[in-house]
Write a protein that holds these residues in place. Structure first.
Motif, mmCIF file in Angstrom:
data_model
loop_
_atom_site.group_PDB
_atom_site.id
_atom_site.type_symbol
_atom_site.label_atom_id
_atom_site.label_comp_id
_atom_site.label_asym_id
_atom_site.label_seq_id
_atom_site.Cartn_x
_atom_site.Cartn_y
_atom_site.Cartn_z
ATOM 1 N N LYS A 106 -4.872 7.487 3.237
ATOM 2 C CA LYS A 106 -6.070 7.468 2.406
ATOM 3 C C LYS A 106 -7.242 7.783 3.307
ATOM 4 O O LYS A 106 -7.398 7.172 4.371
ATOM 5 C CB LYS A 106 -6.251 6.080 1.772
ATOM 6 C CG LYS A 106 -7.573 5.859 1.053
ATOM 7 C CD LYS A 106 -7.587 6.513 -0.321
ATOM 8 C CE LYS A 106 -8.830 6.098 -1.104
ATOM 9 N NZ LYS A 106 -8.516 5.168 -2.174
ATOM 10 N N ASP B 265 -6.253 1.343 -1.119
ATOM 11 C CA ASP B 265 -7.527 1.419 -1.835
ATOM 12 C C ASP B 265 -8.691 1.435 -0.834
ATOM 13 O O ASP B 265 -8.499 1.312 0.373
ATOM 14 C CB ASP B 265 -7.659 0.316 -2.886
ATOM 15 C CG ASP B 265 -7.444 -1.054 -2.306
ATOM 16 O OD1 ASP B 265 -7.711 -1.210 -1.100
ATOM 17 O OD2 ASP B 265 -7.004 -1.950 -3.046
ATOM 18 N N GLN C 168 -6.104 11.048 -1.075
ATOM 19 C CA GLN C 168 -4.954 10.149 -1.205
ATOM 20 C C GLN C 168 -3.698 10.984 -0.960
ATOM 21 O O GLN C 168 -3.513 12.030 -1.588
ATOM 22 C CB GLN C 168 -4.938 9.549 -2.618
ATOM 23 C CG GLN C 168 -3.894 8.490 -2.873
ATOM 24 C CD GLN C 168 -4.302 7.095 -2.391
ATOM 25 O OE1 GLN C 168 -3.749 6.600 -1.419
ATOM 26 N NE2 GLN C 168 -5.244 6.459 -3.067
ATOM 27 N N SER D 263 -15.758 10.716 -4.589
ATOM 28 C CA SER D 263 -15.771 9.270 -4.364
ATOM 29 C C SER D 263 -17.120 8.857 -3.808
ATOM 30 O O SER D 263 -17.720 9.569 -2.998
ATOM 31 C CB SER D 263 -14.662 8.878 -3.385
ATOM 32 O OG SER D 263 -14.898 7.568 -2.902
ATOM 33 N N ARG E 228 2.093 7.697 3.699
ATOM 34 C CA ARG E 228 0.938 7.429 2.851
ATOM 35 C C ARG E 228 -0.309 7.601 3.681
ATOM 36 O O ARG E 228 -0.314 7.235 4.863
ATOM 37 C CB ARG E 228 0.951 5.972 2.373
ATOM 38 C CG ARG E 228 1.566 5.676 1.057
ATOM 39 C CD ARG E 228 0.676 6.061 -0.091
ATOM 40 N NE ARG E 228 1.277 5.623 -1.343
ATOM 41 C CZ ARG E 228 0.816 5.985 -2.534
ATOM 42 N NH1 ARG E 228 -0.232 6.775 -2.641
ATOM 43 N NH2 ARG E 228 1.399 5.564 -3.632
ATOM 44 N N ALA F 297 -12.509 11.146 -1.762
ATOM 45 C CA ALA F 297 -11.394 10.310 -1.336
ATOM 46 C C ALA F 297 -10.160 11.198 -1.311
ATOM 47 O O ALA F 297 -9.933 11.978 -2.237
ATOM 48 C CB ALA F 297 -11.188 9.147 -2.299
ATOM 49 N N GLY G 242 -0.583 2.888 -3.036
ATOM 50 C CA GLY G 242 -1.685 3.634 -2.446
ATOM 51 C C GLY G 242 -2.632 2.668 -1.756
ATOM 52 O O GLY G 242 -2.637 1.474 -2.031
ATOM 53 N N GLU H 283 0.820 -1.218 0.000
ATOM 54 C CA GLU H 283 0.000 0.000 0.000
ATOM 55 C C GLU H 283 0.849 1.261 0.000
ATOM 56 O O GLU H 283 0.420 2.315 -0.444
ATOM 57 C CB GLU H 283 -0.903 0.009 1.238
ATOM 58 C CG GLU H 283 -2.009 -1.030 1.180
ATOM 59 C CD GLU H 283 -2.785 -1.072 2.487
ATOM 60 O OE1 GLU H 283 -2.125 -0.957 3.546
ATOM 61 O OE2 GLU H 283 -4.007 -1.205 2.443
#
Lengths: 546, 322
Positions: B262, B199, B276, B287, B260, B274, B197, B193
């Motif tokens: 999300k 999900d 990111q 989203s 990272r 969303a 990214g 991830e």
């Protein structure tokens, strides 16, 4: 076994022990000897051939750095600034303005059958049109429905019209790429700079180098150009050499009337070093007289006029950032080690002097691991090497093939913007190379500049730019040295100097047939020496008969 | 995945020997259900571990789980077209650059492709040799340019470099790549991830709003090379509506150790989005996945550097909610 004795007005042998002769005897495609008729009659029954009685013979010229694309691209329209002769002997006049380019393209477009068939042209050189950039609107005047793409002479830029951009999916406003300048409307202006931007369009309009590399007609056209220019051996430097291209080359060069010895090098690109070396070794075993396989080419950096060459301090004259490595120096060293271990010769493209330095470091380290007495590794272009580097090249037993033609076509740009006056004057330092004892060849890099060793010799002798400036008086060489560089010199860099490059007993009967004497004509007119054709492997090929 | 949406591309760069191929193999070993394509442009073989390979067809290598790998030589855009024509086109694309390529330049080339977009630039560095590379007379500027364009820098071979080596590398990075967020790792073992990214499913499966052990299961013994020894994740529950732009600013700030993130959220005006985040780069898109009752956020960072409590406090202090 028939012996033919050719009588000539003068034979310039390049053999210092017997520099001139009036007759040359040939049997089985090879030279029995050069001398007087009386001397050669001792070989026995012969036929005296007088057709060159008022001609001058030289060893067939050897082009040590060219590309078969010089032949294949004549299927496209020539729009260069300078007059240029095509493989069939037609001289295309230079297109001296954007309007002239557009007019020639419009004429060519009318000859195309399908209304949406792409029109591709090459040789475009807008640097001679002042500051004016060519934009897609200019080429939309040729057609606003047919894709039109024009490759620059440097091979580093394409100009496209709107339909061509649309076909490549590039006529949109969200492109953010340094090689794609945008207009006031946010859309690409039509100029695509560098391999990435060019690669987004070229295959969509039918300009695909990997396809062209396998083109039999292009190879035959290339060979016709060689005949017109007095070339009997020419390199293709280099290609990925896929099996179909090798098969095609074996077949075409094996045709009984194929007039040229072709030396294709395998380009080291995406394959692992051991695989590349193994492939070269396997290809070498398949060589024929007219197809000499078994050499490797590596490309270490980019080009000076494209600002992608790696320069040492103080870098580019206009302050541009340093260029790009196309291989890491340690990868080159790994390739050198493996090549030396397997007796494979490597030709390395280095343009900037930092790339040259890195190549010499790599060679020095590789030779320490695999000492080789006669490796003849050759630096190709090696344009910016300084005197100390030439001394190192000599010490490491390497050769150079310098890009003499570059001065004429880009010397003014080098003086003004890329490297500035002092380094522009030392570029392609033929005199320093010779003074340092470095084996020297000079080249055209055709199709980047036109194939023509006598023109290349003139460039090395005169060092004139397109504007007439003499770029570096001290690096001019005399005509004997220049003529040697385009014959024995180039042959030496290919390891073929025992076989070609001079007219003497035992060598291939490869001659350039000249209507003028390059030793009698004024030095500044050597490029005007007329070439009638060649004798290659004892076979006569006249340009007039092609 | 929407067929018309551009293919998200992670560019993996870094000088020779930094561990790019090791990372690719690691990711192909942990595709976690993603259909991954890998494009390789190194001067060398496509060094995919043999046990991962199902079949070879010319340049194209088919891998377990529908993943594919091929080399692209000088024709990246052509390779992208060929991938799009596969019967099962990839959902994620990873491009492994050559050791001297500039990943930022490759990202710009992707803007020439109509159906791909650069989603993240991950640059590996051999933490043991990084300082010598940065000062190399020939390739120092190339290595510096590679790092300067990174979203994430993976300081690989952290076990060999040791804490002091990692600390020196971080100092150099802070000066020459201020945008990049760095983390140590060993044998390029990182959570998939982190590269591709997180999900929506990845957010949903971390339902519990607490500092759970990373990636499910009990907290592992810190085997020195495992991803779990070097990385941690946290998931947070947020108010039903949050000021997403402010939240992005908090997450992309270097202070909290987020590499990272999300989020599946509703913006302060109620728009479901969303979010990111990769390093200093944040992307906010509409989203359909946002829960009307609460926002969810998952963050990944280096173990020890990712501070859940501080992050919560920073969000509470800086982000307007409703």
């Amino acid at each position: 076994m028939t012996i033919t004795i050719y009588r000539a007005r003068r034979i310039l042998t390049m053999n210092p022990a017997r520099p001139e002769a009036t007759h040359v005897a040939v049997r089985d495609g090879r030279i029995l000897g050069a001398g007087t008729l009386a001397e050669l009659q001792g070989w026995g029954a012969h036929r005296l051939d007088e057709r060159f009685a008022d001609r001058v013979l030289m060893p067939g010229f050897v082009e040590g750095h060219s590309h078969l694309l010089e032949g294949t691209q004549w299927r496209f329209v020539y729009v260069g600034y300078f007059d240029r002769e095509d493989p069939d002997g037609r001289v295309w006049p230079g297109a001296r303005s954007i309007d002239a380019v557009v007019a020639r393209l419009a004429e060519a477009a009318r000859a195309l059958p399908a209304p949406d068939a792409p029109l591709v042209a090459w040789g475009f050189d807008p640097i001679y049109f002042g500051g004016r950039r060519c934009e897609r609107g200019d080429l939309d005047r040729v057609s606003d429905t047919r894709p039109v793409a024009v490759l620059h002479a440097s091979m580093h830029i394409i100009n496209a019209n709107s339909p061509a951009l649309a076909r490549a999916g590039l006529l949109r406003a969200d492109i953010d790429h340094p090689g794609v300048p945008l207009g006031a409307d946010g859309l690409p202006t039509g100029e695509l700079k560098g391999p990435d931007a060019m690669g987004a369009l070229a295959p969509k309009v039918g300009f695909d180098r990997s396809v062209l590399a396998g083109d039999a007609q292009g190879l035959r056209a290339f060979a016709r150009l060689c005949v017109r220019k007095g070339v009997t051996t020419a390199t293709d430097l280099a290609s990925p050499l896929p099996e179909n291209a090798v098969a095609m080359m074996l077949e075409v060069t094996g045709e009984p009337d194929f007039p040229t010895r072709i030396v294709p090098l395998l380009r080291l690109q995406s394959q692992p070093v051991p695989d590349a070396i193994a492939r070269v070794v396997a290809l070498k075993a398949r060589s024929t007289d007219r197809l000499r396989l078994g050499r490797l080419k590596a490309v270490l950096d980019g080009s000076i006029q494209g600002f992608s060459a790696r320069l040492r301090w103080p870098g580019y004259f206009n302050g541009a950032p340093n260029g790009l490595w196309y291989l890491a120096p340690e990868q080159l060293q790994a390739a050198y080690v493996e090549a030396l271990a397997h007796g494979v010769q490597v030709h390395t493209h280095t343009n900037g002097d930092e790339a040259t330095e890195a190549a010499l470091d790599a060679l020095q380290a590789a030779l320490a691991r695999h000492p080789a007495r006669d490796h003849r590794f050759t630096l190709q272009h090696c344009q910016l090497a300084d005197a100390a580097q030439f001394r190192r090249i000599r010490a490491l037993g390497a050769c150079v093939n310098l890009f003499a033609n570059h001065h004429f076509y880009w010397g003014d740009q080098h003086y003004q913007s890329t490297v500035g006056p002092e380094r522009a004057e030392r570029m392609n330092a033929c005199a320093t190379a010779l003074a340092s004892g470095v084996p020297l060849a000079i080249h055209s890099d055709a199709p980047v500049t036109p194939l023509g060793p006598l023109f290349t010799a003139w460039c090395a002798i005169e060092r004139r730019t397109a504007s007439g400036r003499v770029l570096g008086h001290a690096e001019r060489i005399d005509r004997a040295a220049a003529l040697r560089a385009i014959t024995l010199g180039a042959a030496y860099t290919l390891g073929l100097d025992g076989e070609i490059g001079s007219i003497e007993a035992g060598k291939q009967a490869d001659f350039a047939i000249l209507a003028d004497d390059p030793l009698e004509i004024a030095a500044d007119r050597i490029r005007e020496v007329r070439v009638d054709g060649v004798v290659q492997g004892g076979r006569v090929f006249l340009a007039a008969d092609l | 995945m929407d067929a018309a949406a551009p293919l998200p591309v992670t560019i993996v760069g870094g000088y020779l020997g930094a561990g790019k191929t090791t990372l690719v193999n690691h990711l192909l070993r942990h595709p976690d259900g993603r259909r991954i394509a890998v494009l390789v442009n190194d001067f060398g073989d496509i060094a995919i571990d043999a046990d991962l390979i199902d079949a070879r067809d010319g340049d194209l290598i088919a891998l377990a789980g529908g993943c594919v790998c091929c080399s692209f030589g000088s024709d990246l855009l052509g390779a992208l077209e060929r991938l799009a024509e596969l019967p099962a086109p990839p959902e994620r694309l990873l491009i492994e650059t050559s050791g001297v390529a500039l990943p930022g330049a490759l990202a710009r080339t992707l803007t020439l492709a109509p159906r791909a977009r650069a989603a993240a630039i991950v640059v590996l560095a051999d933490a043991e040799t990084l300082e010598a590379r940065l000062d190399d007379r020939y390739v120092g500027d190339t290595v510096r340019a590679q790092l300067a364009e990174a979203d994430l820098v993976l300081l690989n071979k952290a076990d060999l470099a040791g804490p002091a080596g990692i600390a020196r590398s971080r100092l150099r990075l802070a000066a020459l790549a201020p945008r990049a967020r760095a983390s140590p790792c060993v044998r390029a073992a990182v959570p998939a991830e982190l590269v591709f990214g997180i999900d929506a499913d990845g957010v949903a499966t971390r339902a519990a709003p607490d500092d759970r052990p990373p990636f499910g299961g009990p907290r592992p013994a810190p085997a020195s090379h495992a991803a779990s020894a070097w990385f941690a994740s946290i998931s947070l529950e947020l108010a039903p509506r949050v000021d997403v732009a402010r939240l992005a600013a908090v997450l992309t700030a270097p202070a909290h150790g987020v590499l990272r993130a999300k989020g599946l959220l509703r913006d302060i005006d109620g728009t479901p989005v969303a979010l990111q985040v990769v390093g200093a780069r944040a992307e906010i898109v509409a989203s359909g996945h946002a829960d009307p009752d609460r926002g969810r956020l998952v963050c990944i960072g280096a173990r020890g550097a990712l501070d859940g409590a501080a992050l919560r406090a920073a969000i509470a202090a800086a982000v307007r909610t409703a």
